[in-house]
Design a protein around this motif. Sequence first.
Motif, PDB file in Angstrom:
ATOM      1  N   ASP A   1       0.705  -1.192   0.044  1.00 28.44           N
ATOM      2  CA  ASP A   1      -0.007   0.001  -0.054  1.00 28.44           C
ATOM      3  C   ASP A   1       0.715   1.234   0.035  1.00 28.44           C
ATOM      4  OD1 ASP A   1       1.003   0.042   2.410  1.00 28.44           O
ATOM      5  OD2 ASP A   1      -0.872  -0.125   3.521  1.00 28.44           O
ATOM      6  N   GLY A   2       2.091   1.050  -0.048  1.00 28.47           N
ATOM      7  CA  GLY A   2       3.002   2.271  -0.351  1.00 28.47           C
ATOM      8  C   GLY A   2       3.619   2.702   0.925  1.00 28.47           C
ATOM      9  N   ARG A   3       3.367   2.169   2.317  1.00 27.92           N
ATOM     10  CA  ARG A   3       3.680   2.624   3.300  1.00 27.92           C
ATOM     11  C   ARG A   3       5.202   2.137   3.547  1.00 27.92           C
ATOM     12  NH1 ARG A   3      -0.406   1.218   8.243  1.00 27.92           N
ATOM     13  NH2 ARG A   3      -0.725  -0.719   6.977  1.00 27.92           N
ATOM     14  N   GLN A   4       6.012   2.870   4.313  1.00 29.16           N
ATOM     15  CA  GLN A   4       7.222   2.675   4.682  1.00 29.16           C
ATOM     16  C   GLN A   4       7.360   1.469   5.789  1.00 29.16           C
ATOM     17  OE1 GLN A   4      10.269   5.712   4.316  1.00 29.16           O
ATOM     18  NE2 GLN A   4      11.179   4.905   6.408  1.00 29.16           N
ATOM     19  N   VAL A   5       8.072   0.510   5.517  1.00 32.01           N
ATOM     20  CA  VAL A   5       8.557  -0.580   6.478  1.00 32.01           C
ATOM     21  C   VAL A   5       9.730  -0.473   6.925  1.00 32.01           C
ATOM     22  CG1 VAL A   5       8.095  -3.086   6.777  1.00 32.01           C
ATOM     23  CG2 VAL A   5       6.803  -1.820   5.220  1.00 32.01           C
ATOM     24  N   LEU A   6      10.030  -0.913   8.154  1.00 34.16           N
ATOM     25  CA  LEU A   6      11.489  -1.252   8.856  1.00 34.16           C
ATOM     26  C   LEU A   6      11.694  -2.601   8.886  1.00 34.16           C
ATOM     27  CD1 LEU A   6      14.114  -0.167  10.251  1.00 34.16           C
ATOM     28  CD2 LEU A   6      12.738  -0.341  12.476  1.00 34.16           C
ATOM     29  N   PRO A   7      12.637  -3.145   8.188  1.00 31.57           N
ATOM     30  CA  PRO A   7      12.789  -4.541   8.522  1.00 31.57           C
ATOM     31  C   PRO A   7      13.776  -4.789   9.946  1.00 31.57           C
ATOM     32  CG  PRO A   7      14.280  -3.768   6.871  1.00 31.57           C
ATOM     33  CD  PRO A   7      13.397  -2.772   7.188  1.00 31.57           C
ATOM     34  N   VAL A   8      13.543  -5.853  10.524  1.00 31.30           N
ATOM     35  CA  VAL A   8      14.275  -6.193  11.598  1.00 31.30           C
ATOM     36  C   VAL A   8      14.315  -7.676  11.635  1.00 31.30           C
ATOM     37  CG1 VAL A   8      13.713  -4.201  13.055  1.00 31.30           C
ATOM     38  CG2 VAL A   8      12.538  -6.006  13.380  1.00 31.30           C
ATOM     39  N   PHE A   9      15.643  -7.983  12.542  1.00 35.28           N
ATOM     40  CA  PHE A   9      16.044  -9.372  12.657  1.00 35.28           C
ATOM     41  C   PHE A   9      16.390  -9.764  13.859  1.00 35.28           C
ATOM     42  CE2 PHE A   9      16.615  -7.591   8.373  1.00 35.28           C
ATOM     43  CZ  PHE A   9      16.124  -8.721   7.274  1.00 35.28           C
ATOM     44  N   THR A  10      15.690 -11.276  13.977  1.00 38.32           N
ATOM     45  CA  THR A  10      16.108 -11.729  15.063  1.00 38.32           C
ATOM     46  C   THR A  10      17.521 -12.192  15.659  1.00 38.32           C
ATOM     47  OG1 THR A  10      15.369 -13.953  14.490  1.00 38.32           O
ATOM     48  CG2 THR A  10      13.767 -12.598  15.461  1.00 38.32           C
ATOM     49  N   SER A  11      18.359 -12.312  14.353  1.00 31.90           N
ATOM     50  CA  SER A  11      19.542 -12.832  14.708  1.00 31.90           C
ATOM     51  C   SER A  11      20.625 -12.247  13.434  1.00 31.90           C
ATOM     52  CB  SER A  11      19.705 -14.294  14.478  1.00 31.90           C
ATOM     53  OG  SER A  11      19.465 -14.893  13.232  1.00 31.90           O
ATOM     54  N   THR A  12      21.846 -12.217  13.482  1.00 29.27           N
ATOM     55  CA  THR A  12      22.886 -11.927  12.632  1.00 29.27           C
ATOM     56  C   THR A  12      22.535 -12.864  11.265  1.00 29.27           C
ATOM     57  OG1 THR A  12      24.476 -13.066  13.588  1.00 29.27           O
ATOM     58  CG2 THR A  12      24.425 -10.717  13.906  1.00 29.27           C
ATOM     59  N   ALA A  13      22.305 -14.218  11.538  1.00 30.74           N
ATOM     60  CA  ALA A  13      22.373 -15.228  10.423  1.00 30.74           C
ATOM     61  C   ALA A  13      20.965 -14.962   9.541  1.00 30.74           C
ATOM     62  CB  ALA A  13      22.200 -16.710  11.141  1.00 30.74           C
ATOM     63  N   ALA A  14      19.870 -14.545  10.179  1.00 34.78           N
ATOM     64  CA  ALA A  14      18.585 -14.302   9.350  1.00 34.78           C
ATOM     65  C   ALA A  14      18.847 -13.040   8.587  1.00 34.78           C
ATOM     66  CB  ALA A  14      17.637 -14.098  10.410  1.00 34.78           C
TER      67      ALA A  14
END
Length: 284
Positions: free
Chosen positions: A115-128
């Motif tokens: 829908d055009g909204r900005q998303v912040l990606p975050v990760f549980t681990s460095t491997a992911a």
Amino acid sequence: MTERRLPDHIAAQLASAGGTEDTGGQAWDGRNLGEGTSHTHRFPDDDGAAAAVVLEALAALRAGTGDEAQVVAALAGTRVFVPVVAEVSASTVTASGHVADKEADMALVSLRAADGRQVLPVFTSTAALTVWHPQARPVATDVRRAAVAAVKDGTQLLVLDPGAALPFVVRRPGLWALARGRVWTPSYRSAAVEEAVRRCAAGLPGVVSAGVAPGDGVAARAADGTVVDGGGAGPELAVVLALRAGLDRAGLDDVLARFQARLSIEPALAEDVDSMQLRLTTAG
């Protein structure tokens, strides 16, 4: 769903909740990113593995014994990783005709939702994170700092472990709850939201009852096709309106227009609902 301005009382709390220099709350100036991974600067004893409490909540969600509220609760207080990548800010052409980088800046990675909204990606681990973007470097931060930075930047969604077998979307109200250090209650379970919906329907001709239920967007689909009851991008709230049988088209249009106008100015819905859908049923 129309983007809403951040409520004043939330904006006031966020103003003092954490730093804004980057998602980790630190200025880039003077930071050493050249040795190992940058998560060692804030968390020197961190091995980069996912927090067990988050993995357990995600496993319970997939097994059908947990829900998305428990995943968000498990995230609170944990360390996550945000990805940063090098962006060339200055370059030159050598005598041999090759382009050589002279200066590079580190930039946070952001995504755009459908829908055009900005998303912040975050990760549980460095491997992911590495699987998702091998060139990105992990910057560790507690999830509240990440949420505060996202809200101040106008980001409305957070996605946990994009590219994984089961990515999980934290919608705007959940993101705000993480930023404020509060427990998040999904809108379809909120007594205040249900009361507001019923208040908006009160006195409308032809309306027998009004209520709420989980929306079609609550569910998420894992990489193997399994449908999981939580972590979807929305709409997360279904407003269920039971109408008297025999209502003609003109009467239906009038009732819906008045009902939706009331919903649009209801404070509880503006703050606690990310997106909604309307379900019509016939009573009697």
